[in-house]
Design a protein around this motif. Sequence first.
Motif, PDB file in Angstrom:
ATOM      1  N   ARG A 159      17.818   0.374   1.410  1.00  0.00           N
ATOM      2  CA  ARG A 159      17.709   0.063  -0.023  1.00  0.00           C
ATOM      3  C   ARG A 159      16.788  -1.130  -0.249  1.00  0.00           C
ATOM      4  N   THR A 160      16.935  -2.148   0.582  1.00  0.00           N
ATOM      5  CA  THR A 160      16.090  -3.336   0.457  1.00  0.00           C
ATOM      6  C   THR A 160      14.637  -2.991   0.725  1.00  0.00           C
ATOM      7  N   ASN A 161      14.398  -2.223   1.767  1.00  0.00           N
ATOM      8  CA  ASN A 161      13.039  -1.805   2.101  1.00  0.00           C
ATOM      9  C   ASN A 161      12.423  -0.995   0.960  1.00  0.00           C
ATOM     10  N   GLN A 162      13.210  -0.107   0.373  1.00  0.00           N
ATOM     11  CA  GLN A 162      12.723   0.700  -0.741  1.00  0.00           C
ATOM     12  C   GLN A 162      12.407  -0.190  -1.944  1.00  0.00           C
ATOM     13  N   ARG A 163      13.255  -1.153  -2.219  1.00  0.00           N
ATOM     14  CA  ARG A 163      13.028  -2.047  -3.361  1.00  0.00           C
ATOM     15  C   ARG A 163      11.788  -2.915  -3.150  1.00  0.00           C
ATOM     16  N   VAL A 164      11.613  -3.426  -1.947  1.00  0.00           N
ATOM     17  CA  VAL A 164      10.432  -4.235  -1.651  1.00  0.00           C
ATOM     18  C   VAL A 164       9.172  -3.380  -1.793  1.00  0.00           C
ATOM     19  N   SER A 165       9.216  -2.167  -1.292  1.00  0.00           N
ATOM     20  CA  SER A 165       8.064  -1.265  -1.413  1.00  0.00           C
ATOM     21  C   SER A 165       7.754  -0.976  -2.875  1.00  0.00           C
ATOM     22  N   GLN A 166       8.785  -0.765  -3.665  1.00  0.00           N
ATOM     23  CA  GLN A 166       8.603  -0.504  -5.098  1.00  0.00           C
ATOM     24  C   GLN A 166       7.976  -1.706  -5.786  1.00  0.00           C
ATOM     25  N   ARG A 167       8.475  -2.898  -5.495  1.00  0.00           N
ATOM     26  CA  ARG A 167       7.926  -4.115  -6.100  1.00  0.00           C
ATOM     27  C   ARG A 167       6.482  -4.334  -5.649  1.00  0.00           C
ATOM     28  N   PHE A 168       6.195  -4.070  -4.401  1.00  0.00           N
ATOM     29  CA  PHE A 168       4.829  -4.215  -3.908  1.00  0.00           C
ATOM     30  C   PHE A 168       3.903  -3.257  -4.644  1.00  0.00           C
ATOM     31  N   HIS A 169       4.350  -2.035  -4.822  1.00  0.00           N
ATOM     32  CA  HIS A 169       3.552  -1.040  -5.546  1.00  0.00           C
ATOM     33  C   HIS A 169       3.299  -1.512  -6.982  1.00  0.00           C
ATOM     34  N   GLU A 170       4.342  -2.016  -7.638  1.00  0.00           N
ATOM     35  CA  GLU A 170       4.185  -2.522  -9.003  1.00  0.00           C
ATOM     36  C   GLU A 170       3.194  -3.684  -9.043  1.00  0.00           C
ATOM     37  N   PHE A 171       3.289  -4.575  -8.069  1.00  0.00           N
ATOM     38  CA  PHE A 171       2.370  -5.710  -8.001  1.00  0.00           C
ATOM     39  C   PHE A 171       0.939  -5.229  -7.796  1.00  0.00           C
ATOM     40  N   GLN A 172       0.753  -4.252  -6.913  1.00  0.00           N
ATOM     41  CA  GLN A 172      -0.590  -3.715  -6.660  1.00  0.00           C
ATOM     42  C   GLN A 172      -1.169  -3.073  -7.919  1.00  0.00           C
ATOM     43  N   MET A 173      -0.348  -2.330  -8.653  1.00  0.00           N
ATOM     44  CA  MET A 173      -0.802  -1.696  -9.889  1.00  0.00           C
ATOM     45  C   MET A 173      -1.235  -2.770 -10.896  1.00  0.00           C
ATOM     46  N   LEU A 174      -0.440  -3.805 -11.034  1.00  0.00           N
ATOM     47  CA  LEU A 174      -0.764  -4.887 -11.960  1.00  0.00           C
ATOM     48  C   LEU A 174      -2.037  -5.600 -11.522  1.00  0.00           C
ATOM     49  N   ALA A 175      -2.175  -5.867 -10.244  1.00  0.00           N
ATOM     50  CA  ALA A 175      -3.378  -6.532  -9.733  1.00  0.00           C
ATOM     51  C   ALA A 175      -4.613  -5.665  -9.973  1.00  0.00           C
ATOM     52  N   ASN A 176      -4.483  -4.373  -9.758  1.00  0.00           N
ATOM     53  CA  ASN A 176      -5.611  -3.464 -10.007  1.00  0.00           C
ATOM     54  C   ASN A 176      -5.985  -3.443 -11.486  1.00  0.00           C
ATOM     55  N   GLU A 177      -4.986  -3.418 -12.360  1.00  0.00           N
ATOM     56  CA  GLU A 177      -5.252  -3.439 -13.799  1.00  0.00           C
ATOM     57  C   GLU A 177      -5.937  -4.742 -14.201  1.00  0.00           C
ATOM     58  N   ASN A 178      -5.492  -5.856 -13.644  1.00  0.00           N
ATOM     59  CA  ASN A 178      -6.096  -7.154 -13.947  1.00  0.00           C
ATOM     60  C   ASN A 178      -7.537  -7.220 -13.449  1.00  0.00           C
ATOM     61  N   MET A 179      -7.798  -6.693 -12.258  1.00  0.00           N
ATOM     62  CA  MET A 179      -9.160  -6.683 -11.729  1.00  0.00           C
ATOM     63  C   MET A 179     -10.062  -5.812 -12.588  1.00  0.00           C
ATOM     64  N   LEU A 180      -9.573  -4.674 -13.034  1.00  0.00           N
ATOM     65  CA  LEU A 180     -10.352  -3.779 -13.892  1.00  0.00           C
ATOM     66  C   LEU A 180     -10.656  -4.446 -15.232  1.00  0.00           C
ATOM     67  N   ALA A 181      -9.646  -5.098 -15.807  1.00  0.00           N
ATOM     68  CA  ALA A 181      -9.853  -5.793 -17.078  1.00  0.00           C
ATOM     69  C   ALA A 181     -10.857  -6.931 -16.919  1.00  0.00           C
ATOM     70  N   LEU A 182     -10.779  -7.659 -15.842  1.00  0.00           N
ATOM     71  CA  LEU A 182     -11.709  -8.743 -15.576  1.00  0.00           C
ATOM     72  C   LEU A 182     -13.130  -8.204 -15.395  1.00  0.00           C
ATOM     73  N   ALA A 183     -13.255  -7.105 -14.666  1.00  0.00           N
ATOM     74  CA  ALA A 183     -14.568  -6.497 -14.455  1.00  0.00           C
ATOM     75  C   ALA A 183     -15.158  -6.005 -15.769  1.00  0.00           C
ATOM     76  N   GLN A 184     -14.320  -5.446 -16.630  1.00  0.00           N
ATOM     77  CA  GLN A 184     -14.803  -4.960 -17.930  1.00  0.00           C
ATOM     78  C   GLN A 184     -15.222  -6.120 -18.827  1.00  0.00           C
ATOM     79  N   LYS A 185     -14.486  -7.235 -18.757  1.00  0.00           N
ATOM     80  CA  LYS A 185     -14.833  -8.405 -19.539  1.00  0.00           C
ATOM     81  C   LYS A 185     -16.181  -8.987 -19.104  1.00  0.00           C
TER      82      LYS A 185
END
Length: 91
Positions: free
Chosen positions: A60-86
């Motif tokens: 359960r812990t491993n699954q939760r950490v993986s989920q949080r990592f995925h969420e963080f990666q998605m947010l980081a990718n969105e931020n990089m895309l927004a920065l690149a567009q700006k």
Amino acid sequence: MNSQQMMTEADQIKTFKDFLVQYNKLSELCFNDCVHDFTSRNLRPSEDKCTLNCMEKYLRTNQRVSQRFHEFQMLANENMLALAQKSGNPS
């Protein structure tokens, strides 16, 4: 066999090796935490319950950490895309 098939096979082997490393780590961790009586061939009910709880908690812990990592990666990718567009660099 083409290079794509070889890559797929290499990826499968790596995935299986990673699984075995995780499985062995989990087995060792739960065994060391839960099994203390070596006077019997069988697990005592308390040891059995402890190992099951240990395994479930680890997974359960491993699954939760993986989920949080995925969420963080998605947010980081969105931020990089927004920065690149700006900055006017559509990449």
